[in-house]
Design an enzyme around this catalytic site. Structure first.
Site, PDB file in Angstrom:
ATOM      1  CB  CYS A   1      -0.991  -0.021   1.157  1.00 60.85           C
ATOM      2  SG  CYS A   1      -0.268   0.157   2.800  1.00 60.85           S
TER       3      CYS A   1
ATOM      4  CG  HIS B   1      -4.545   0.144   3.796  1.00 61.39           C
ATOM      5  ND1 HIS B   1      -3.859  -0.845   3.149  1.00 61.39           N
ATOM      6  CD2 HIS B   1      -5.429   0.652   2.891  1.00 61.39           C
ATOM      7  CE1 HIS B   1      -4.308  -0.954   1.910  1.00 61.39           C
ATOM      8  NE2 HIS B   1      -5.261  -0.042   1.724  1.00 61.39           N
TER       9      HIS B   1
ATOM     10  CG  HIS C   1      -6.645   0.328  -1.713  1.00 63.10           C
ATOM     11  ND1 HIS C   1      -6.846  -0.305  -0.498  1.00 63.10           N
ATOM     12  CD2 HIS C   1      -7.607  -0.160  -2.544  1.00 63.10           C
ATOM     13  CE1 HIS C   1      -7.872  -1.128  -0.585  1.00 63.10           C
ATOM     14  NE2 HIS C   1      -8.357  -1.062  -1.796  1.00 63.10           N
TER      15      HIS C   1
END
Length: 353
Positions: free
Chosen positions: A268, A316, A328
């Protein structure tokens, strides 16, 4: 993982997850699992399995960010160590040249009938100790004294460099051990997630994989159907944010690989870092550093190109593209994709430029 399992009979349909597998996997995912003493657990529904798998992926990603941070620090320590070693080598060469010069002066004086203390310096096994002697200080002339003081300074500087290198080496070894621990955590949790999924029959795995499958199918049409790229880049606050968004769109469908920063696979924070690197902006490697890399913005202020962060541990990150959506790299079960930002617990946002 399976060392404490005990044989158990399977149900006639074979469509349930039995106690031993659940105990082993829950133990890998969290310390709050069952105690594994052999008591029967409630059967897990596909939804419960999905919840456990999602938790394992989230915990693995948190460990991945720690791994990324430790790797960044280890690389920095290694670079500093190499620099110190190179500098120590240069200083040692300079020291040898200075000692040779002193030796030449002494040899000339010796041939002229005198024995300058510099001869003793040049031949001494321990010149630093000799330089500290009162006899040398009293006998050395001004020219030799200046040269000797320079040698003594170089000796001490080299020792300081060697001491600093020793400290950096210890730091590097510590970071390498930290990397190994985080890697073990990541691989353990990802393995646990795979084993947990494998306990389900094929039809139930297909149900659980539906979201990822739909996301993969949507990837090819994401630019037109979910969040048109043209609108996202037009609404971006500046050309660099627009360039980062364009890069992220170009990487839709790329696989998730923990620790990867492109160009063909990403985690990520690696995707976000690569997107802005392509736009000419250097971002930190980890989510918990990236959130401080720009100006904080509220959820209502979001514009394409903003970084959006999730979970309380800031584990994240995605790249906002407008209309409540982001691009993402989710986890190993799905490729880089478009997803709504309300899919996960929102923790904050940053505008880099």
């Amino acid at each position: 993982m399976a060392a404490h399992r005990k044989p158990r009979s399977r149900s006639a349909g074979g469509h349930t997850i039995r106690t031993a597998a659940t105990i082993a996997l829950a133990g890998a995912a969290t310390a709050t699992g069952f105690d594994g003493v052999g008591h029967a657990e409630p059967q897990l529904t596909p939804a419960q399995v999905k919840a456990k798998v999602d938790q394992l992926y989230q915990e693995a990603e948190a460990a991945t960010e720690k791994y990324n941070g430790a790797k960044e620090k280890a690389e920095a320590a290694e670079k500093r160590l190499d620099g110190l070693r190179d500098e120590a080598a240069r200083r040692t060469e300079q020291l040898n040249e200075a000692r040779d010069a002193l030796g030449s002066i002494a040899a000339a004086q010796y041939r002229g009938g005198g024995l300058d203390p510099a001869v003793q310096l040049a031949l001494s096994d321990d010149p630093d100790r000799y330089l500290d002697s009162a006899e040398f200080v009293e006998r050395a002339g001004s020219r030799q004294a200046t040269s000797v003081a320079n040698v003594r300074r170089q000796l001490r500087e080299i020792e300081q460099l060697r001491g600093a290198a020793h400290i950096e080496l210890a730091s590097l070894k510590s970071r390498q051990a930290e990397l190994k621990r985080h890697k073990k955590t990541i691989t353990g949790k990802l393995g646990a997630a795979r084993r947990l999924m494998s306990q389900l029959p094929a039809e139930e795995r297909a149900v659980l994989g539906g979201d990822a499958d739909r996301a993969s199918r949507a990837t090819t049409g994401a630019r037109e159907e979910l969040a048109p790229q043209g609108a996202a880049t037009t609404e971006a606050p500046n050309s660099r944010a627009a360039a980062a968004v364009s890069y992220a769109y170009a990487k839709l469908g790329s696989p998730y690989v923990w620790g990867a920063t492109g160009p063909d696979a990403f985690d990520c924070s690696g995707l976000v870092q690569a997107a802005y690197r392509d736009a000419g902006i250097s971002l930190p490697r980890t989510t918990y550093a990236q959130i401080d890399a720009g100006r904080r913005v509220s959820r209502s202020e979001l514009l394409p190109g903003d970084l959006v962060f999730f979970y309380s541990g800031i584990s994240h990150v995605g790249l906002y593209i407008g209309n409540g959506q982001m691009i993402h790299a989710p986890n190993p079960s799905a490729p880089v994709r478009v997803a709504p930002i309300d899919q996960m617990p929102f923790a904050g946002a940053t505008r880099v430029v």
